[in-house]
Design a protein around this motif. Structure first.
Motif, PDB file in Angstrom:
ATOM      1  N   TYR A 245      46.590  42.859  59.496  1.00  0.00           N
ATOM      2  CA  TYR A 245      45.268  42.460  59.006  1.00  0.00           C
ATOM      3  C   TYR A 245      44.562  43.626  58.327  1.00  0.00           C
ATOM      4  N   SER A 271      39.192  37.809  51.403  1.00  0.00           N
ATOM      5  CA  SER A 271      40.130  36.888  52.041  1.00  0.00           C
ATOM      6  C   SER A 271      40.595  35.794  51.081  1.00  0.00           C
ATOM      7  N   ARG A 276      48.202  34.213  50.773  1.00  0.00           N
ATOM      8  CA  ARG A 276      49.072  34.600  51.882  1.00  0.00           C
ATOM      9  C   ARG A 276      50.453  33.983  51.785  1.00  0.00           C
ATOM     10  N   THR A 292      46.685  31.616  60.792  1.00  0.00           N
ATOM     11  CA  THR A 292      45.525  30.749  60.590  1.00  0.00           C
ATOM     12  C   THR A 292      44.251  31.461  61.032  1.00  0.00           C
ATOM     13  N   GLY A 293      44.433  32.644  61.600  1.00  0.00           N
ATOM     14  CA  GLY A 293      43.317  33.416  62.110  1.00  0.00           C
ATOM     15  C   GLY A 293      43.860  34.667  62.775  1.00  0.00           C
ATOM     16  N   ALA A 314      41.785  27.545  63.120  1.00  0.00           N
ATOM     17  CA  ALA A 314      41.594  27.513  61.668  1.00  0.00           C
ATOM     18  C   ALA A 314      40.194  27.018  61.293  1.00  0.00           C
ATOM     19  N   THR A 318      38.076  29.807  54.796  1.00  0.00           N
ATOM     20  CA  THR A 318      37.964  31.197  55.241  1.00  0.00           C
ATOM     21  C   THR A 318      39.276  31.970  55.054  1.00  0.00           C
ATOM     22  N   MET A 319      40.406  31.241  55.085  1.00  0.00           N
ATOM     23  CA  MET A 319      41.710  31.891  54.953  1.00  0.00           C
ATOM     24  C   MET A 319      42.525  31.259  53.827  1.00  0.00           C
ATOM     25  N   THR A 320      41.873  30.402  53.053  1.00  0.00           N
ATOM     26  CA  THR A 320      42.559  29.683  51.983  1.00  0.00           C
ATOM     27  C   THR A 320      42.457  30.450  50.673  1.00  0.00           C
ATOM     28  N   ASN A 464      37.024  34.042  62.018  1.00  0.00           N
ATOM     29  CA  ASN A 464      37.384  33.495  60.709  1.00  0.00           C
ATOM     30  C   ASN A 464      36.171  33.341  59.804  1.00  0.00           C
ATOM     31  N   GLN A 467      35.053  36.666  58.858  1.00  0.00           N
ATOM     32  CA  GLN A 467      36.132  37.587  58.483  1.00  0.00           C
ATOM     33  C   GLN A 467      35.884  38.955  59.124  1.00  0.00           C
ATOM     34  N   THR A 470      40.501  40.566  58.368  1.00  0.00           N
ATOM     35  CA  THR A 470      41.151  39.601  57.480  1.00  0.00           C
ATOM     36  C   THR A 470      42.656  39.579  57.758  1.00  0.00           C
TER      37      THR A 470
END
Length: 505
Positions: A245, A271, A276, A292-293, A314, A318-320, A464, A467, A470
């Motif tokens: 991360y 992020s 990813r 996913t986190g 998830a 936030t992670m997309t 998430n 962040q 990340t």
């Protein structure tokens, strides 16, 4: 292998085969029998009384309760400098002893007789039994420790072993050694392998050459080698609960950098600018898991529904990966901070376990951020991992490529890292709400599995949304392992490799 001293070890991935505690880790992190014959737990779940089975050390000495007391006290003694002394924090007086404020003999562990061990906790620990499968909490032969003094556990011959195997041919610096079946092990009748030989090689090319000439039966592959062997019947991928991360230095000495890195929209923009999926497939290597986190996949499951914690942590957007979202978040960050242009340094270690991928990972991050976020420039600072760790610990960084692996199968093994007072929280993430959720999970809800799970889930979702760190990718290791080898148990956390039931057909 840098040490076989369980008080000084930095991990127990292989040594769980030569050392055993009250329990062992079975398949999928399940608890299986170890040196404990039985256990009784007090009504308030703050006292555990373990009753030992009849067991012997590899040298024939009886394993007695005082060996556990000696081991635990030794591991929390500050001068021993155990990397894992912090795991004793929940044991009565553990944290105070590790901090040098109390004496080791005041630790909450006693041995009323040779077969009984009483452990007193400061508060209930929901994952206590899982901890007790970690070799760190196992016994050490007190008689031999006193006999050998400073030589204790510095070579294979200067200690004794409690597990299915014992170590031979290791002198502290050797690149070859072996585990051989321990005939004194209490459950030796189920152990099929007579010997496991280990060879340290300089690179994966050498490893594959040795494998192809039948000189070894298992070897790790590099990212570049995977396409050649991915369809081979001996190709295996082993996941680890290790999440790589980005950590953000919120106490940066530069005012503008500090202002930007403390801005949630700036971190969300970074992020969203990172694909990813592409990072995993094209940069790190085939089979790499996409997190996913902060909490790793396949680490822990909901006590009620059985759903993987990673699935429920998830949080949308936030992670997309989304250039549109990234630009929107970045515009908000620029507006909120008044900073239109900034240069940030990305710190990375170059010789850790993921070293082959590190160079490509930091180049990918630099490229993505500079392409998508206007006004940002990334300078890469790649230095030896030991030096990088020192820079992170002393706060001499802007953004750092970091990583964390779980010591046991519970989300808290990740989430406690981001509490305000945790010394490993190098980015100095501070959230009163987060601290309260973790405190609740470890306090009033410690004995309520469903409520505790929800506390931890809410905390992970907060990580998430803000962040706090990340997450980039979860480490997996591609290997060649002969298909004739059966019964090897691999876990993503703790004592990853268990050869107790392994055999060759």
């Amino acid at each position: 292998m840098d040490t076989i001293d369980i008080s000084k070890a930095g991990g127990y991935g292989q040594s769980g085969n030569i050392y055993e505690s009250f329990y062992r880790l079975g398949d999928k992190g399940s608890l299986t029998p170890g040196l404990a014959q039985s256990v009784t737990v007090s009504a308030d779940q703050k006292q555990y009384t373990f009753h030992l089975r009849d067991a012997k050390w590899s040298n024939g000495d009886s394993i007695v309760a005082s060996d556990f007391v000696f081991s635990w006290r030794r591991s929390v003694t500050p001068s021993v400098r155990s990397p894992y002394a912090y795991l004793f924090a929940g044991i009565k007086n553990g944290a105070a002893i590790a901090a040098g404020k109390m004496k080791p003999d005041q630790l909450g562990i006693t041995a009323p007789d040779q077969k009984t061990i009483v452990i007193t906790l400061e508060k209930p620990i929901a994952y206590f039994k899982k901890l007790m499968a970690y070799p760190l909490f196992g016994p050490q032969n007190e008689r031999l420790a006193k006999k050998y003094g400073n030589k204790f556990a510095t070579q294979a011959k200067y200690t004794a072993y409690s597990g299915p195997f014992k170590l031979i041919n290791w002198t502290g610096t050797e690149n070859t050694w072996a585990f051989v079946k321990n005939p004194e092990y209490w459950d030796h009748k189920v152990v099929k392998l007579q010997r496991i030989n280990y060879t340290v090689v300089a690179d994966t090319t050498t490893g594959v050459d040795l494998y192809k000439t039948n000189k070894i039966d298992m070897t790790q592959l590099s990212v570049e080698q995977v396409p050649t062997y991915v369809k081979d019947q001996d190709f295996k991928i082993f996941a680890y609960s290790y999440v790589n991360y980005l950590a953000y230095n919120r106490e940066n000495k530069d005012a503008d950098k500090r202002k930007l890195l403390n801005n949630a929209n700036a971190r969300l923009a970074i992020s969203a600018a990172l694909d990813r999926s592409e990072l995993a497939k094209k940069v790190v290597g085939d089979g790499t898991l996409i997190p996913t986190g902060f909490v790793a996949t396949e680490l822990a499951n909901d006590p009620k529904t059985g759903v993987d914690f990673a699935k429920d942590q998830a949080v949308k957007d936030t992670m997309t990966y989304s250039t549109k979202l990234a630009k929107q978040y970045w515009a908000k960050a620029q507006s909120e901070t008044g900073i239109k242009k900034i240069s940030l340094t990305l710190l990375a270690g170059t010789d850790n376990g993921d070293a082959p991928a590190t160079k490509n990972v930091v180049q990918y991050i630099k490229g993505q951020l500079e392409d998508i976020l206007p006004g940002i420039s990334i300078q890469i600072r790649a230095i030896p991992s030991k030096a990088a760790k020192n820079e992170r610990d002393t706060g001499n960084f802007d953004i750092a490529l970091s990583g964390w692996g779980a010591d046991f199968n519970d989300p808290i093994s990740f989430l406690e890292l981001l509490t305000s007072d945790n010394g490993l929280n190098v980015g100095h993430y501070k959230s009163t709400t987060y601290d309260q959720l973790i405190a609740k999970a470890e306090g009033e809800d410690a004995t309520k599995p469903e409520q505790r799970w929800q506390d931890l889930l809410t905390a992970a979702q907060l990580v998430n949304r803000e962040q706090a760190v990340t997450p980039l990718y979860q480490s997996v290791y591609p290997d060649l392992m002969r298909h004739t080898i059966k019964g090897v148990i691999h876990n993503t956390a703790g004592t990853q490799w268990n050869y107790k039931y392994a055999s060759i057909k």
